[in-house]
Write a protein that holds these residues in place. Structure first.
Motif, mmCIF file in Angstrom:
data_model
loop_
_atom_site.group_PDB
_atom_site.id
_atom_site.type_symbol
_atom_site.label_atom_id
_atom_site.label_comp_id
_atom_site.label_asym_id
_atom_site.label_seq_id
_atom_site.Cartn_x
_atom_site.Cartn_y
_atom_site.Cartn_z
ATOM 1 N N SER A 96 0.855 -1.193 0.000
ATOM 2 C CA SER A 96 0.000 0.000 0.000
ATOM 3 C C SER A 96 0.889 1.241 0.000
ATOM 4 C CB SER A 96 -0.886 0.016 1.244
ATOM 5 O OG SER A 96 -1.454 1.296 1.421
ATOM 6 N N PRO A 97 0.754 2.110 -1.005
ATOM 7 C CA PRO A 97 1.620 3.294 -1.047
ATOM 8 C C PRO A 97 1.315 4.306 0.051
ATOM 9 C CG PRO A 97 -0.002 3.362 -2.813
ATOM 10 C CD PRO A 97 -0.121 2.013 -2.185
ATOM 11 N N VAL A 98 0.132 4.239 0.648
ATOM 12 C CA VAL A 98 -0.163 5.183 1.727
ATOM 13 C C VAL A 98 0.338 4.668 3.072
ATOM 14 C CG1 VAL A 98 -2.163 6.132 0.532
ATOM 15 C CG2 VAL A 98 -2.483 4.235 2.110
ATOM 16 N N LEU A 99 0.640 3.378 3.134
ATOM 17 C CA LEU A 99 1.185 2.804 4.361
ATOM 18 C C LEU A 99 2.686 2.562 4.277
ATOM 19 C CD1 LEU A 99 -1.568 0.143 5.191
ATOM 20 C CD2 LEU A 99 -1.340 2.441 6.138
ATOM 21 N N HIS A 100 3.160 2.095 3.116
ATOM 22 C CA HIS A 100 4.576 1.756 2.930
ATOM 23 C C HIS A 100 5.032 2.312 1.586
ATOM 24 C CE1 HIS A 100 3.971 -0.947 6.314
ATOM 25 N NE2 HIS A 100 2.970 -1.513 5.663
ATOM 26 N N TYR A 101 5.256 3.610 1.542
ATOM 27 C CA TYR A 101 5.536 4.265 0.267
ATOM 28 C C TYR A 101 6.824 3.745 -0.378
ATOM 29 C CZ TYR A 101 6.218 7.912 -3.217
ATOM 30 O OH TYR A 101 6.412 8.575 -4.401
ATOM 31 N N HIS A 102 7.879 3.628 0.373
ATOM 32 C CA HIS A 102 9.157 3.216 -0.209
ATOM 33 C C HIS A 102 9.094 1.773 -0.720
ATOM 34 C CE1 HIS A 102 11.177 6.905 0.854
ATOM 35 N NE2 HIS A 102 10.760 6.784 2.125
ATOM 36 N N ARG A 103 8.411 0.905 0.010
ATOM 37 C CA ARG A 103 8.247 -0.468 -0.451
ATOM 38 C C ARG A 103 7.416 -0.506 -1.732
ATOM 39 N NH1 ARG A 103 5.626 -4.215 3.919
ATOM 40 N NH2 ARG A 103 7.511 -3.535 5.058
ATOM 41 N N ALA A 104 6.389 0.334 -1.790
ATOM 42 C CA ALA A 104 5.553 0.399 -2.992
ATOM 43 C C ALA A 104 6.347 0.944 -4.179
ATOM 44 C CB ALA A 104 4.327 1.270 -2.729
ATOM 45 N N LYS A 105 7.257 1.890 -3.918
ATOM 46 C CA LYS A 105 8.097 2.428 -4.999
ATOM 47 C C LYS A 105 9.048 1.355 -5.524
ATOM 48 C CE LYS A 105 8.678 6.057 -6.529
ATOM 49 N NZ LYS A 105 8.152 6.647 -7.791
ATOM 50 N N ASP A 106 9.567 0.522 -4.655
ATOM 51 C CA ASP A 106 10.435 -0.579 -5.107
ATOM 52 C C ASP A 106 9.663 -1.536 -6.000
ATOM 53 O OD1 ASP A 106 12.521 0.492 -3.669
ATOM 54 O OD2 ASP A 106 12.266 -0.829 -1.925
ATOM 55 N N ARG A 107 8.431 -1.841 -5.591
ATOM 56 C CA ARG A 107 7.587 -2.719 -6.402
ATOM 57 C C ARG A 107 7.276 -2.057 -7.741
ATOM 58 N NH1 ARG A 107 5.915 -7.776 -7.780
ATOM 59 N NH2 ARG A 107 3.675 -7.869 -8.198
ATOM 60 N N GLN A 108 7.030 -0.768 -7.727
ATOM 61 C CA GLN A 108 6.766 -0.029 -8.963
ATOM 62 C C GLN A 108 7.956 -0.114 -9.907
ATOM 63 O OE1 GLN A 108 7.288 4.192 -8.851
ATOM 64 N NE2 GLN A 108 5.410 4.589 -10.052
ATOM 65 N N ALA A 109 9.168 -0.040 -9.364
ATOM 66 C CA ALA A 109 10.374 -0.114 -10.193
ATOM 67 C C ALA A 109 10.463 -1.459 -10.906
ATOM 68 C CB ALA A 109 11.607 0.131 -9.333
ATOM 69 N N VAL A 110 10.115 -2.535 -10.203
ATOM 70 C CA VAL A 110 10.116 -3.870 -10.811
ATOM 71 C C VAL A 110 9.128 -3.914 -11.982
ATOM 72 C CG1 VAL A 110 9.582 -6.306 -10.414
ATOM 73 C CG2 VAL A 110 10.831 -5.002 -8.674
ATOM 74 N N ILE A 111 7.971 -3.323 -11.777
ATOM 75 C CA ILE A 111 6.934 -3.335 -12.822
ATOM 76 C C ILE A 111 7.375 -2.505 -14.029
ATOM 77 C CG2 ILE A 111 4.578 -2.589 -13.342
ATOM 78 C CD1 ILE A 111 3.906 -3.303 -10.414
ATOM 79 N N LEU A 112 7.940 -1.350 -13.774
ATOM 80 C CA LEU A 112 8.399 -0.501 -14.884
ATOM 81 C C LEU A 112 9.501 -1.186 -15.684
ATOM 82 C CD1 LEU A 112 8.393 2.946 -13.042
ATOM 83 C CD2 LEU A 112 6.963 2.325 -15.011
ATOM 84 N N THR A 113 10.364 -1.912 -15.006
ATOM 85 C CA THR A 113 11.411 -2.670 -15.702
ATOM 86 C C THR A 113 10.785 -3.743 -16.589
ATOM 87 O OG1 THR A 113 13.006 -2.277 -13.936
ATOM 88 C CG2 THR A 113 13.422 -4.156 -15.400
#
Length: 684
Positions: A223-240
């Protein structure tokens, strides 16, 4: 058991060559059985047809302009359905890149991915990699629990077959994106887009879409509103993954990764603030009149298009809040309707819904005071009265007989003409003596019948004081009754819902407008002219007309009536395109203070002017059977050139006065002004 032992012993004693032939035979039979079973499974899946996609969906309430004013859903689960063609392409690409790259190639199962996941799990010694396709996940979301049992997995496989054999890939992907859980009570991409970003799923950026695509793997963990940095890491995997699949360029990938996202977290509780009393009334209509099943409302994903005008609603709320200040316990109710069709445009049932959801606009019964008099005077017109009919205004004790105490009504502040006044003056100055005399002259049963004709359904007593509005009625029914003056005598039921559609836009219900002519059109117009007199100072003699405190605020033809009791203050008025009612009072019968009684008029005047701003100043349509003559407003007789004050008054043809005013000499009759024949009342 003995037979099996003997058979196995016989096989053991067989020559090697014969054993090989028997093994080959059983292998072929086993393979055939497997193939037959699989073929039978496919046939069964096809014969059973498409599984019913009973997906719980949020029902949405819309204002008349299509904007969302509220929702009905199950236990805080926000669910909307968005067609695939309207979902942003970045959402689709991001989802497939991370969840199921081969979605459009496989038939429900990605065996290559299954084998890879199996090897990964064996190496790790535990389950570390999933292999479920989008179709399998969709089947699980629709029909199954998330228990990790062989029974559930077999059921999932069977539902996957049924989905793939009976629905297109696009339909499956649309269903998946509309049912997957995105955390915080949001199901489906549209609900997630609303909650996190305050926008629709067809208006997401690449950064926003790739962030959302990462949440379903672990709605709490990512959840980006609860764990923003973890969500950003997951987003990076998806963008790759998207870049590897050719959906985005390296530059687009880098830009999306750099973008810092903010989140709206728009909750249902915030949306419910839009006309909550009106929404409750809509739900009542759905349940009690349209008989819509409550389960259908909670789960059916309906779109209910109401008659609410969001702009008028805001104006009404601002007018009420702006005028009533520092009176915490003072309550109010408000209704605005379009008299041409019965549509309810705005509604307020109290000062604060969060403190009291009791809807005073439709549930409360309060004494209407003098706003009830127009029903009496319509009956009077039907029984020989005209605007010029004169009665004496003076303190009067009405003998009731049969041992009852005399009835002694009073005028406001004990002011009386102590002379004869016309019916036009009696309405404009709200003379109580004139009203009670008229009620007793006609017979109280005439007033009860007249009120029923206007659509008043509250219980009424045939008593003298009914002329002064002594029996409780509702704000809604009074507003709808006054519509009959504004529309020439047509009665219609209040309309809250224009149409209902399912999630795909198919119309399930559409209101059929009906109206019934119940008043004489000529008498309705004559009375409307008299109701406009509350704003005409020329009709005031022993006291001011009741609208004198607000008539300078009005810029177009309006008519209406105010009313008050010790506990209630009312104002009801209308133009050809809008009728509005205001009630102000206390819930527990506390008497109004001196300053409280003026709120209703001021709220009404501000609302009417602002709500109609920019709309044409429509005139009331004069029927052919109505005649306009110039009279002396002090006595209702035909005016002469010597009369110091004149007013054009309207009469049903054949009932106009024939006697000239002789109080100021014997000059000629003054002709009515030409512009008044256009329908504008003469004082505007």
């Amino acid at each position: 058991m003995e037979v099996l032992k003997k058979y196995l012993l016989k096989i053991k004693e067989m020559p090697k060559q014969e054993k090989q032939r028997l093994l080959k035979k059983w292998s072929l039979l086993s393979a055939g059985a497997v193939l037959a079973s699989f073929a039978g499974l496919l046939l069964l899946a096809k014969l059973m047809g498409p599984p019913a996609l009973l997906v719980p969906q949020t029902t949405v309430l819309h204002a008349r302009d299509g904007s969302v004013i509220g929702e009905i859903h199950n236990q805080g689960q926000n669910r909307y359905w968005m067609p695939l063609k309207k979902i942003d392409q970045d959402v689709i690409d991001a989802t497939l890149s991370i969840e199921d790259k081969s979605f459009f190639k496989h038939s429900g199962f990605d065996f290559k991915r299954i084998a890879g996941a199996l090897l990964a799990d064996i190496k790790a010694g535990s389950k570390v990699q999933g292999a479920s396709t989008v179709t399998q996940q969709y089947a699980r979301n629709l029909f199954l629990t998330h228990d990790k049992t062989w029974r559930r997995k077999l059921q999932e496989a069977f539902y996957t077959l049924r989905l793939e054999m009976n629905y297109s890939k696009e339909e499956i992907l649309e269903g998946y994106l509309n049912t997957i859980y995105y955390g915080h009570g949001t199901y489906g991409i549209q609900s997630a887009a609303h909650y996190y970003y305050g926008k629709n799923a067809d208006d997401l950026t690449l950064a926003e879409a790739s962030m959302l695509a990462g949440i379903p793997k672990g709605p709490s963990a990512y959840s980006p509103v609860l764990h923003y940095h973890r969500a950003k890491d997951r987003q990076a995997v998806i963008l790759t993954a998207m870049a590897e699949d050719g959906h985005v360029t390296e530059n687009e990938k880098a830009e999306a990764k750099r973008t810092h996202l903010s989140f709206q977290r728009i909750k249902e509780e915030q949306k419910q603030k839009v006309a909550p009393y009106f929404q409750d009334a809509v739900l009542s209509v759905l349940k009690n009149e349209l008989k819509v099943n409550p389960e259908t409302l909670r789960f059916g994903g309906l779109h209910i298009y109401t008659t609410l005008d969001a702009n008028m609603q805001k104006i009404a709320e601002d007018s009420m809040n702006g005028k009533i200040k520092g009176k915490e316990n003072l309550q109010a109710a408000f209704v605005a309707m379009d008299p041409r069709n019965g549509d309810v445009r705005a509604m307020i049932g109290g000062r604060d819904y969060s403190k009291s959801p009791f809807n005073r606009a439709v549930q409360a019964k309060r004494a209407p005071g003098s706003t009830f008099k127009p029903f009496l005077y319509y009956a009077a017109l039907e029984n020989g009265y005209t605007p010029s009919t004169s009665l004496k205004s003076e303190p009067t004790a009405f003998a009731m007989g049969d041992g009852h105490k005399d009835y002694e009504p009073q005028n406001f502040k004990d002011r009386y003409a102590n002379d004869f006044i016309t019916m036009s003056q009696a309405i404009a100055m709200s003379d109580n003596i004139y009203a009670v005399k008229t009620n007793l002259f006609l017979g109280p049963d005439k007033l009860v019948k007249s009120a029923k004709k206007f659509g008043i359904h509250s219980p009424l007593d045939k008593i003298p004081s009914l002329a002064l509005g002594s029996k409780g009625v509702g704000v809604m029914e009074m507003t709808n009754a006054y519509n009959l003056f504004a529309n020439g005598g047509h009665r219609m039921d209040p309309v809250f819902i224009q149409k209902i559609t399912d999630r795909d836009g198919r119309v399930l219900y559409e209101h059929e407008y009906e109206k019934k002519q119940v008043l004489n059109e000529e008498n309705a117009y004559v009375l409307t002219d008299m109701l406009a007199g509350m704003f005409d100072d020329r009709l005031g003699t022993y006291t001011a007309v009741t609208g004198s405190s607000i008539n300078q605020q009005l810029t177009r033809p309006m008519a209406g009536k105010s009313g008050s009791t010790p506990n209630d203050s009312w104002m009801i008025g209308f133009t050809p395109q809008l009728t509005a009612s205001v009630w102000v009072g206390y819930d527990k019968g506390e008497e109004l203070g001196k300053t409280d009684t003026g709120y209703s008029k001021r709220i009404w005047a501000q609302f009417m002017e602002e709500a109609l701003q920019g709309q044409p100043a429509m005139s009331f349509k004069k029927p052919d059977g109505v005649t306009a003559v110039t009279v002396n407003p002090a006595n209702g007789k035909l005016a002469t050139d010597s009369c110091p004050v004149t007013r054009i008054s309207y009469y049903k043809a054949g009932t106009e006065p024939t006697e000239f005013c002789d109080e100021h000499g014997e000059d000629h009759y003054a002709e009515p002004q030409q512009e008044e024949e256009s329908g504008w009342f003469n004082w505007w």
